[in-house]
Motif scaffolding. Structure first.
Motif: not given
Length: 298
Positions: A90, A110, A169-170, A173
């Motif tokens: 992230w 995101g 990045g999402a 996570v």
């Protein structure tokens, strides 16, 4: 390792929800702050070094409160995997995404996190998605899609790298959130947050210093203030609240709560950076917020 029991219809923890709101609000405000900081410092150096300093600060607080920093035997590999995904992926991806995207665009793109969590949490954690929650999630994502269109994200080659970094990045996570629940990392919350920040951010900070070669003289007073916010609020306060929320809430519920991040991010970017905010943006924000409220009650 067996999956955790299904959450069922157990009442949600008010304290867990409070932690979730604090984390989501702090992360939303951080998007325009990160975007501003990019005008003075490069992304990997700023985010990586702030994360390392934040990890050291949390470690000192944990020791002062009598919490041990010792990682239990056999947990290092799991801790490293979760930290690399949830923090490292992230931090690096969203910092790079902001090179090509506005703060509001990055905040919106995101937060496809609930989609990835819902897809993985069912087979891994046994957290079935109820029909009302699925509908609320669909409505919230529709609101986010409207925000993307209203914000003017142009599907062009110029912005494609930023879009891909934000989605990556999402995804990181989302995977890290599910694995955090699955592995049940048995450590005090401050110590766990310190280790996760350190493991996730040290490689990014080293890469940033070596590749980007940042200069402290380039930071203005607002730049230093941005660095302090990222260190104390985004990394220290928000991540401690996030891990505390994960201890008290189902993974899917916690991830749906993060849909508040783009709401805060878009509004903050409009106020702080004068990024455009149209009537359609406001309508989409209201729909997203309402859908989050419904999802958290089902």
């Amino acid at each position: 390792m067996t999956a955790v029991p299904v959450a069922g219809r157990a009442p949600l923890s008010p304290l867990g929800l409070a932690f979730l709101v604090v984390a989501s609000t702090g992360w939303g405000l951080n998007f325009p702050i990160m975007k501003f900081l990019l005008t003075e410092w490069p992304p990997l150096s700023s985010r990586g070094l702030c994360g390392v300093v934040g990890a050291l600060g949390l470690a000192l607080v944990a020791l002062a409160r009598g919490q041990t920093l010792r990682v239990p035997d056999g947990m290092w590999l799991r801790l490293a995997l979760v930290s690399t995904l949830s923090i490292g992926g992230w931090v690096a991806s969203m910092g790079l995404a902001l090179i090509w995207l506005r703060a509001s665009e990055a905040a919106v793109l995101g937060i496809s996190i609930p989609v990835w969590v819902a897809l993985v949490a069912w087979p891994v954690l046994g957290e079935r998605v109820s029909l009302p929650r699925a509908l609320a999630l669909a409505v919230a994502l529709a609101g986010i899609a409207a925000l993307i269109g209203g914000g003017g994200i142009d599907a062009s080659v110029g912005k494609l790298p930023g879009i891909l970094f934000a989605l990556a990045g999402a995804l990181c996570v989302g995977l890290g959130t599910v694995l955090t629940k699955f592995f049940k990392l048995a450590m005090p919350p401050l110590s766990l947050a310190a280790w996760q920040l350190a493991i996730g951010c040290v490689p990014i900070a080293i890469a940033g210093v070596l590749i980007e070669q940042p200069q402290l003289a380039a930071l203005s007073q607002f730049g230093w203030a941005s660095m302090i916010y990222m260190t104390l609020i985004q990394f220290c306060l928000c991540y401690v609240c996030w891990f505390a929320a994960l201890e008290r809430l189902p993974a899917a519920t916690a991830s749906i709560g993060t849909l508040l991040v783009p709401v805060v991010g878009v509004l903050a970017a409009a106020a702080m950076l004068r990024e455009p905010l149209s009537a359609s943006d406001i309508a989409a924000l209201v729909v997203t917020f309402a859908a989050v409220a419904v999802a958290l009650r089902t």
